[in-house]
Design an enzyme around this catalytic site. Structure first.
Site, PDB file in Angstrom:
ATOM      1  N   GLY A  84     -32.586 -18.369  11.273  1.00 55.52           N
ATOM      2  CA  GLY A  84     -31.984 -19.229  10.257  1.00 55.52           C
ATOM      3  C   GLY A  84     -30.655 -19.816  10.676  1.00 55.52           C
TER       4      GLY A  84
ATOM      5  N   GLY B 250     -31.811 -15.619   8.804  1.00 60.00           N
ATOM      6  CA  GLY B 250     -31.912 -15.345   7.384  1.00 60.00           C
ATOM      7  C   GLY B 250     -31.971 -13.844   7.156  1.00 60.00           C
TER       8      GLY B 250
ATOM      9  CD  GLU C  46     -37.661 -16.578  14.314  1.00 62.06           C
ATOM     10  OE1 GLU C  46     -36.649 -16.975  13.751  1.00 62.06           O
ATOM     11  OE2 GLU C  46     -37.901 -16.799  15.527  1.00 62.06           O
TER      12      GLU C  46
ATOM     13  CG  ASP D 272     -38.751 -19.430   9.648  1.00 55.87           C
ATOM     14  OD1 ASP D 272     -38.073 -19.060  10.610  1.00 55.87           O
ATOM     15  OD2 ASP D 272     -38.548 -18.997   8.493  1.00 55.87           O
TER      16      ASP D 272
END
Length: 382
Positions: free
Chosen positions: A122, A73, A145, A153
């Site tokens: 993402g 992302g 991350e 996530d």
């Protein structure tokens, strides 16, 4: 007959190609390694929902332009919007992204993702949750991350926790990069196809006229082959990974790795230790707990919990590490983040607990997972 359509606006960040019963979605931000913008997520949501209800669509193919499938992302934009505005701007980004992840994980039609390049963060969310993941010799997977002050996530606590042994803890905490052969070996990929054969594979898939996953799998099988692991592959270290990453706490994991290092010089162990020591201490602790909880949760439960965690990260309730990580790695690029707290022992259980509570804000609500007539378990896809 093939036809191409461009996305409506947004600088054509998602390209659409129609081939009879097949729709191909190409992520088209090659200079940004196809990092997902909010506009791309909105467009993908729209198309996935439309295709699921369209009886003329039997198969959805996803791929990326350039040398990446998707590098994650666009968190730099998220951090910028939150810094300049309100934390809820970032929360809205993650809300839509996680809803897209859930729709893909429970999709009634078959999705084939062609992972011919970088697949991170993402990018894993819009591919690993799908039924078929075709990796090539160019595939480069990672969940990096913890080095950014965030945590794995996009439902990663679901699929990482279901990898063999404690390989998911290893990949999630260390941010280790896995190639196509390793992705296939651990189950992140369902097939391995050399990039030179991708045009022929896509041509064959474009001829698909039924939605039966078994028939689509048979088409991919014709082009796939075994992918031998490299001699230095981390997947050869499963015994060591299980001994170390099965420990209850991050401190114990790190101590176990250091004890392994004492037994003899080992480049892999040294690299893993270095990765953990450079990562955000807070991120490491919430990531380990997230993956452990994910083992006992469904995909929707994981996404709801991860959304809570993201909101706490954005609100800077406990730590500002995400914004410091974005500064050090993505903006100033000095690669020298100043984590706060700076040491594992300074991150208490009470601090970790806060990431898993509901957000104390009258306007906040838990992620509202949409009702799905057919919620296919990802367990059957991995």
């Amino acid at each position: 007959m093939a036809s191409s359509k461009q996305s409506n606006g947004f600088d054509d960040q998602v390209l659409i190609e129609e081939n009879s019963y097949v729709r191909t979605l190409s992520l088209n931000r090659p200079r940004q390694l196809n990092a997902l913008s909010s506009q791309m997520i909105d467009q993908l949501l729209k198309m996935f929902i439309a295709y699921e209800e369209d009886s003329d669509v039997k198969l959805v193919i996803m791929k990326g332009k350039g040398r990446a499938f998707c590098a994650g992302g666009d968190v730099a934009a998220v951090a910028h919007n939150v810094t300049d505005g309100h934390w809820s701007y970032g929360a809205n980004f993650f809300w839509n992204e996680f809803i897209l992840n859930y729709i893909i994980a429970t999709y009634r039609k078959t999705q084939v993702s062609i992972l011919n390049g970088i697949v991170m963060g993402g990018g894993a969310g819009v591919s690993i949750h799908g039924r078929f993941r075709v990796a090539t010799e160019n595939a480069d997977f990672a969940m990096p991350e913890t080095a950014l002050g965030l945590f794995p996530d996009i439902g990663a606590s679901y699929f990482l926790s279901r990898l063999p042994g404690f390989f998911g803890e290893y990949a999630g905490l260390s941010g280790a990069r896995l190639d196509g052969a390793e992705m296939l070996a651990c189950g992140l990929a369902t097939h391995f196809v050399f990039s030179s054969r991708l045009p022929a594979l896509e041509e064959a898939l474009h001829k698909v006229d039924i939605a039966d996953p078994a028939a689509i799998c048979a088409v991919i099988d014709e082009f796939s082959q075994r992918a031998p692991l490299k001699e230095k592959s981390a997947y050869h270290r499963l015994d060591t990974i299980d001994r170390c990453f099965s420990k209850k706490t991050v401190e114990e994991i790190l101590s176990a790795l250091e004890q392994e290092a004492v037994k003899g010089a080992d480049e892999w162990i040294a690299t893993t230790i270095q990765s953990l020591k450079k990562a955000s201490p807070t991120s490491l602790k919430i990531s380990l707990r997230s993956i452990r909880e994910g083992r006992l949760q469904s995909i929707d439960q994981c996404l709801i919990r991860e959304y809570r965690m993201c909101c706490h990260v954005l609100r800077r309730d406990v730590s500002k590490d995400f914004f410091e990580g974005c500064r050090a790695l993505l903006l100033d690029k000095d690669k020298n983040p100043k984590w706060e707290p700076s040491k594992l022992e300074m991150v208490s259980d009470e601090m970790v607990d806060k990431y898993f509570y509901k957000v104390d804000d009258e306007e906040w609500q838990d992620l509202n997972i949409p009702f799905r007539r057919t919620a296919i378990s990802l367990r059957s896809k991995l």
